[in-house]
Enzyme design. Structure first.
Site, mmCIF file in Angstrom:
data_model
loop_
_atom_site.group_PDB
_atom_site.id
_atom_site.type_symbol
_atom_site.label_atom_id
_atom_site.label_comp_id
_atom_site.label_asym_id
_atom_site.label_seq_id
_atom_site.Cartn_x
_atom_site.Cartn_y
_atom_site.Cartn_z
ATOM 1 N N HIS A 118 42.740 39.584 27.365
ATOM 2 C CA HIS A 118 43.899 39.376 28.242
ATOM 3 C C HIS A 118 45.065 38.817 27.436
ATOM 4 C CE1 HIS A 118 46.424 36.469 30.384
ATOM 5 N NE2 HIS A 118 46.326 37.233 31.461
ATOM 6 N N ASN A 119 44.797 37.798 26.625
ATOM 7 C CA ASN A 119 45.873 37.177 25.860
ATOM 8 C C ASN A 119 46.429 38.124 24.801
ATOM 9 O OD1 ASN A 119 45.184 34.980 27.408
ATOM 10 N ND2 ASN A 119 45.168 33.546 25.710
ATOM 11 N N LYS A 159 39.079 36.855 28.594
ATOM 12 C CA LYS A 159 40.322 36.068 28.553
ATOM 13 C C LYS A 159 41.041 36.282 27.225
ATOM 14 C CE LYS A 159 43.291 32.733 29.605
ATOM 15 N NZ LYS A 159 43.842 32.277 28.341
ATOM 16 N N SER A 191 43.528 31.890 33.383
ATOM 17 C CA SER A 191 44.844 32.378 32.977
ATOM 18 C C SER A 191 45.882 32.154 34.057
ATOM 19 C CB SER A 191 44.785 33.868 32.633
ATOM 20 O OG SER A 191 46.078 34.345 32.282
ATOM 21 N N GLU A 199 48.685 40.322 26.562
ATOM 22 C CA GLU A 199 49.883 39.521 26.856
ATOM 23 C C GLU A 199 50.840 39.519 25.661
ATOM 24 O OE1 GLU A 199 50.526 34.766 26.989
ATOM 25 O OE2 GLU A 199 49.028 35.530 28.400
#
Length: 466
Positions: A186-187, A183, A128, A190
């Protein structure tokens, strides 16, 4: 003669940046792209780093250029392209060679590939930080066997971002698809963080009538406090920028139709499978989907009335509301990771994940230091229950209520902030309304229920009443 420490396939934007990062950290790297001209151009433009870059024109040349046991990073589009590349490598690699998928893969695909009996070792790795992160220091989330991660940990920790305390933001998350799962979440966070900032931006612009320059100054001030983060920082930068063609604020010249690559949607879908409530992320995905329907939105405005109306909210109130929303969003994301750890047997280290996210990645923020500390104190506890964040929520929650209620009354769309507030109210309500739902389910389907007095009488007295 074998000379490279590691290899890389795929010299697109991210792959090229990552290869230069690896070379800059002192590791000779062999590179290959399916279009030979791209490989040659990359090597020619590498400047002083070219001495550590070995351009190759065939896969066989790439394999031959790497010191065994080999490690090769794949930076190719997710999906079938990865499977095709693994198949092409299979006859060229030895059983102890390692292939690392560092693309934006679906974690289910990574787990499937890990279990497929590939004729070489395989590691999934979330990266990332975008192009800038890949070039100068991303956050790295590995998934796979401990020994496989250990083989490349020196490279990954060398190229990773560094937190303020100097700790590299790279770690093995767990087995198989664990790295790509982390990940993915995480996105999703985001998406939610960006949506909440955009909602507050709308209140500053349409509710309070501030121009882009004033909004930029507000974001810049917030970036000096609890909201200090990459996304607030760049929000201040983009709202200050001028359009070179018209001289107007650049942000005012951009069509409000948001794109997406799907990872936020994956997060929302997987949360349903895990029975993990993440309403702020789900609302952010919904908002992006609604933004794409520009013609329908314009028709809706023409049919149902004017645009959002003025809404008198102090900047300090908006700042506190955004602080509350951010805590609620991250709490939901970490709870989802905890649920996946239990479901898939990954033993995910929540404090370590928070520490890896402190630098390099898009959601990096000062608040992650406190989140890591709170999760280390009790990783089984929802983040909103940790004393530090509970106190912060107590302080900020009245502002979130005011923003959501006054914003909604004035016609402002605040899906992420409102979803966070509703989730919080659900989480703080000891006696809710699901008893009625259970009665309804028992009425039409004899599904039964639990009684509050513990009696063993799991059905209601309504049989035959309709």
């Amino acid at each position: 003669m074998a000379q490279a420490r590691i290899g890389l396939i795929g010299l697109g934007t991210m792959g090229a940046a990552l290869a230069l990062n690896i070379a800059e950290k002192g590791f000779p790297i062999a590179v290959w792209n399916r279009t030979t001209a791209v490989t040659r151009a990359f090597a020619a433009g590498a400047g002083a780093l070219a001495e550590r870059i070995v351009p190759t024109e065939t896969l066989a040349d790439l394999v031959a250029a790497i010191a065994p046991p080999r490690a090769i990073i794949l930076m190719v589009p997710a999906g079938q392209a990865v499977d095709d590349q693994l198949a092409a490598l299979a006859p060229l690699l030895d059983a102890d060679d390692l292939v690392i998928d560092a693309g934006n893969a679906d974690f289910h695909d990574t787990s499937r590939r890990n279990a497929a009996g590939l004729p070489f070792r395989f590691l999934g790795m979330g990266v990332s930080g975008g192009e800038e992160g890949a070039r100068h220091g991303p956050a790295i989330m590995g998934g796979g066997d401990v020994a496989d991660w250990a083989r490349v940990a020196d490279v990954m920790t060398a190229i990773a971002a560094r937190a303020e305390d100097g700790t590299p933001c790279a770690a093995r998350m767990g087995d198989a698809g664990a790295g790509h799962f982390v990940k993915m979440v995480h996105n999703g966070i985001e998406y939610a963080d960006m949506q909440m900032i955009a909602e507050v931006y709308g209140l500053l612009r349409d509710g309070m009538g501030l121009d882009a320059a004033a909004i930029s100054r507000t974001f810049a001030a917030w970036n000096e406090g609890a909201l200090k983060s990459y996304l607030i920082e760049i929000s201040a930068i983009v709202t200050a920028a001028a359009d070179p063609h018209t001289g107007r604020p650049m942000v005012d010249m951009i069509l409000d139709r948001a794109g997406q690559k799907g990872t936020g949607r994956w997060t929302a879908i997987e949360a349903q499978h895990l029975s993990a409530p993440i309403p702020v992320i789900e609302a952010a995905v919904m908002a992006r989907n609604v933004s794409a329907r520009l013609d329908e939105r314009l028709a809706g405005q023409a049919l149902f009335g004017p645009a959002p109306q003025p809404c008198a909210l102090a900047p300090d109130t908006l700042e506190l509301a955004l602080i509350a929303g951010k805590i609620l969003c991250y709490a939901q994301g970490f709870a989802m990771i905890r649920a996946a750890s239990e479901r898939f047997g990954w033993t995910l280290d929540l404090p370590e994940i928070a520490r890896v996210w402190r630098a390099g990645c898009i959601i990096r923020s000062a608040m992650l230091n406190d989140m890591a500390a709170a999760l280390a104190a009790d990783p089984s506890r929802n983040l909103i229950m940790a004393p530090f964040f509970a106190d912060l929520i107590e302080t900020a929650m009245p502002a979130l209520r005011q923003v959501v209620s006054q914003g909604a009354a004035a016609g402002h769309a605040l899906p992420a902030l409102a979803s966070g507030l509703m989730w919080f109210d659900g989480m703080r309500t000891g006696r809710g309304t699901a008893n009625l739902i259970q009665a309804q389910r028992d009425f039409f389907g004899a599904h039964g229920f639990q009684r509050i007095d513990g009696l063993d009488d799991p059905h209601g007295p309504w049989a035959g009443t309709v």
